[in-house]
Design a protein around this motif. Structure first.
Motif, PDB file in Angstrom:
ATOM      1  N   VAL A  97       0.839  -1.199   0.000  1.00 54.04           N
ATOM      2  CA  VAL A  97       0.000   0.000   0.000  1.00 54.04           C
ATOM      3  C   VAL A  97       0.876   1.251   0.000  1.00 54.04           C
ATOM      4  O   VAL A  97       0.615   2.220  -0.729  1.00 54.04           O
ATOM      5  CB  VAL A  97      -0.948   0.000   1.213  1.00 54.04           C
ATOM      6  N   VAL A  98       1.935   1.236   0.812  1.00 54.82           N
ATOM      7  CA  VAL A  98       2.862   2.369   0.871  1.00 54.82           C
ATOM      8  C   VAL A  98       3.504   2.599  -0.493  1.00 54.82           C
ATOM      9  O   VAL A  98       3.644   3.749  -0.944  1.00 54.82           O
ATOM     10  CB  VAL A  98       3.945   2.118   1.940  1.00 54.82           C
ATOM     11  N   ALA A  99       3.873   1.522  -1.164  1.00 55.88           N
ATOM     12  CA  ALA A  99       4.480   1.647  -2.494  1.00 55.88           C
ATOM     13  C   ALA A  99       3.473   2.191  -3.509  1.00 55.88           C
ATOM     14  O   ALA A  99       3.813   3.022  -4.360  1.00 55.88           O
ATOM     15  CB  ALA A  99       5.014   0.291  -2.953  1.00 55.88           C
ATOM     16  N   LEU A 100       2.223   1.753  -3.420  1.00 51.82           N
ATOM     17  CA  LEU A 100       1.202   2.202  -4.366  1.00 51.82           C
ATOM     18  C   LEU A 100       0.888   3.683  -4.204  1.00 51.82           C
ATOM     19  O   LEU A 100       0.527   4.354  -5.180  1.00 51.82           O
ATOM     20  CB  LEU A 100      -0.073   1.379  -4.184  1.00 51.82           C
ATOM     21  N   THR A 101       1.015   4.208  -2.982  1.00 46.94           N
ATOM     22  CA  THR A 101       0.711   5.624  -2.768  1.00 46.94           C
ATOM     23  C   THR A 101       1.634   6.536  -3.568  1.00 46.94           C
ATOM     24  O   THR A 101       1.270   7.676  -3.870  1.00 46.94           O
ATOM     25  CB  THR A 101       0.824   5.996  -1.273  1.00 46.94           C
ATOM     26  N   VAL A 102       2.823   6.032  -3.895  1.00 42.32           N
ATOM     27  CA  VAL A 102       3.746   6.828  -4.713  1.00 42.32           C
ATOM     28  C   VAL A 102       3.101   7.173  -6.047  1.00 42.32           C
ATOM     29  O   VAL A 102       3.217   8.304  -6.550  1.00 42.32           O
ATOM     30  CB  VAL A 102       5.062   6.059  -4.927  1.00 42.32           C
ATOM     31  N   PHE A 103       2.394   6.212  -6.636  1.00 42.52           N
ATOM     32  CA  PHE A 103       1.754   6.441  -7.934  1.00 42.52           C
ATOM     33  C   PHE A 103       0.430   7.185  -7.767  1.00 42.52           C
ATOM     34  O   PHE A 103       0.035   7.959  -8.648  1.00 42.52           O
ATOM     35  CB  PHE A 103       1.535   5.101  -8.635  1.00 42.52           C
ATOM     36  N   LEU A 104      -0.248   6.978  -6.637  1.00 49.18           N
ATOM     37  CA  LEU A 104      -1.512   7.682  -6.393  1.00 49.18           C
ATOM     38  C   LEU A 104      -1.285   9.167  -6.174  1.00 49.18           C
ATOM     39  O   LEU A 104      -2.079  10.002  -6.606  1.00 49.18           O
ATOM     40  CB  LEU A 104      -2.225   7.065  -5.185  1.00 49.18           C
ATOM     41  N   PHE A 105      -0.181   9.508  -5.489  1.00 46.08           N
ATOM     42  CA  PHE A 105       0.120  10.913  -5.215  1.00 46.08           C
ATOM     43  C   PHE A 105       0.678  11.628  -6.439  1.00 46.08           C
ATOM     44  O   PHE A 105       0.641  12.849  -6.518  1.00 46.08           O
ATOM     45  CB  PHE A 105       1.121  11.035  -4.059  1.00 46.08           C
TER      46      PHE A 105
END
Length: 276
Positions: free
Chosen positions: A12-20
Motif C-alpha cells: 500500500v505504501v508503495a502504491l501511494t507513490v503512484f496515487l500521489f
C-alpha cells in the motif's frame, strides 16, 4: 500473520507513490525518499524469504502474489534513488547468491565474486560516461563528488571527537545535537553557502558509538551474532546485511525500526519453537 500484514502495508505504501503522482524522488506517505526506500528494501528481502518457502511448496497463487509485490517494491526503490539503499540491495543480493553458489560448488562462488569485482571496478573507473548516467539508480553513483559529501564527513568527524569525550556510555540517545554544536566547523557553512546542522550522524554504527559508547556498539554486535546464529537462512542473512549497509550512510526511521523489531521477533520465535 503480523509479518504478512506488514508486507501488505508495504505494498500500500508503495502504491501511494503512484496515487500521489509525485515528481522527482518520491517520499510517499513516509515523506522522505530515504525513509521510503529503506522501508521497502527490508520488506523486499522479507518477501524473498517467504517466496522461497512457497516455491518449495509449489503454491502458485502465493508465488505470483509475492512476485508482483517484489516487482512493485523494486520499482519504487529505483524511483526513490537512494544510494545507501542501492548499496544495501546489491550487497544483500550478492551475499545470498554467493552463499548459494558456495553451497553448490566453491569454484562457482569464487568466479562469481571475481566477476562482480571486475564489473564494479569497470563501473567506478568509467562512471562519468553518459551510458551510466542514463541507467536508473546508477546515475546517482556517477554524480558522487567530494563536495557533496563534506557535510556528512564533518558530522562523522564531530561524532568521533564526541565519542572520544565519552567512550564508554556515550552522550545518551537523541543527544547528537550536543556533539554537533560542540564540534561544529563554521568553515563548512561558508563553503556551502549557508549553515549546516545535523541532528543525526547519518550512520547507525557511529550513532551507537555517540549515543551509548563502545558498550552499546558491543551490544549491537552481540545482537548481530545472535541473529545470524538463530536465523540460519541465506535470505535472512541478506536481509540483515541490506539493513546494515543501507544504514551505514543513514539512520533508522520509524519504518526501519518497525521492520527490525518484527524480523528479530520472527527469527527468535522460529528458533525457539522449531529450531530453524
Amino acid at each position: 500473520q503480523l509479518i504478512w500484514f506488514s508486507f501488505l502495508v508495504s505494498l500500500v505504501v508503495a502504491l501511494t507513490v503512484f496515487l500521489f503522482g509525485e515528481s522527482g524522488r518520491p517520499g510517499g506517505v513516509l515523506g522522505n525518499p530515504n525513509f521510503l526506500s529503506a522501508y521497502l528494501l527490508l520488506n523486499f528481502f522479507l518477501a524473498l524469504y517467504f517466496l522461497q518457502i512457497y516455491w518449495r511448496e509449489r503454491q502458485i497463487i502465493w508465488i505470483g502474489f509475492l512476485t508482483g509485490g517484489l516487482i512493485l517494491q523494486l520499482l519504487v526503490i529505483f524511483l526513490a534513488q537512494t544510494r545507501g539503499v542501492f548499496l544495501g540491495l546489491g550487497a544483500g543480493l550478492l551475499l545470498v547468491v554467493w552463499l548459494w553458489l558456495w553451497r553448490q560448488k566453491k569454484l562457482f562462488a569464487q568466479l562469481f565474486l571475481m566477476v562482480i569485482l571486475i564489473i564494479g571496478g569497470v563501473f567506478w573507473q568509467t562512471r562519468d560516461l553518459s551510458f551510466w548516467r542514463n541507467l536508473p539508480g546508477l546515475d546517482r553513483f556517477s554524480k558522487v563528488e567530494l563536495q557533496s559529501a563534506l557535510p556528512r564527513l564533518n558530522a562523522w568527524s564531530a561524532s568521533w571527537r564526541g565519542f572520544k569525550d565519552k567512550p564508554f556510555l556515550g552522550w545518551g540517545w537523541e543527544n547528537f545535537n550536543k556533539v554537533a554544536n560542540k564540534y561544529y566547523d563554521p568553515k563548512l557553512g561558508r563553503e556551502r553557502g549557508g549553515d549546516l546542522f545535523f541532528s543525526k550522524p547519518h550512520s547507525i554504527l557511529i550513532e551507537y558509538l555517540v549515543s551509548g559508547g563502545v558498550l552499546l556498539l558491543i551490544a549491537f554486535l552481540i545482537l548481530t551474532a545472535a541473529y545470524f546464529y538463530e536465523s540460519k537462512s541465506f535470505l535472512l542473512w541478506g536481509w540483515w546485511l541490506a539493513y546494515l549497509i543501507s544504514n551505514l550512510f543513514s539512520f533508522d526511521s520509524f519504518g526501519t525500526y518497525l521492520m527490525l523489531v518484527l524480523v528479530l521477533a520472527m527469527v527468535d520465535f522460529k528458533f525457539k519453537n522449531h529450531g530453524q
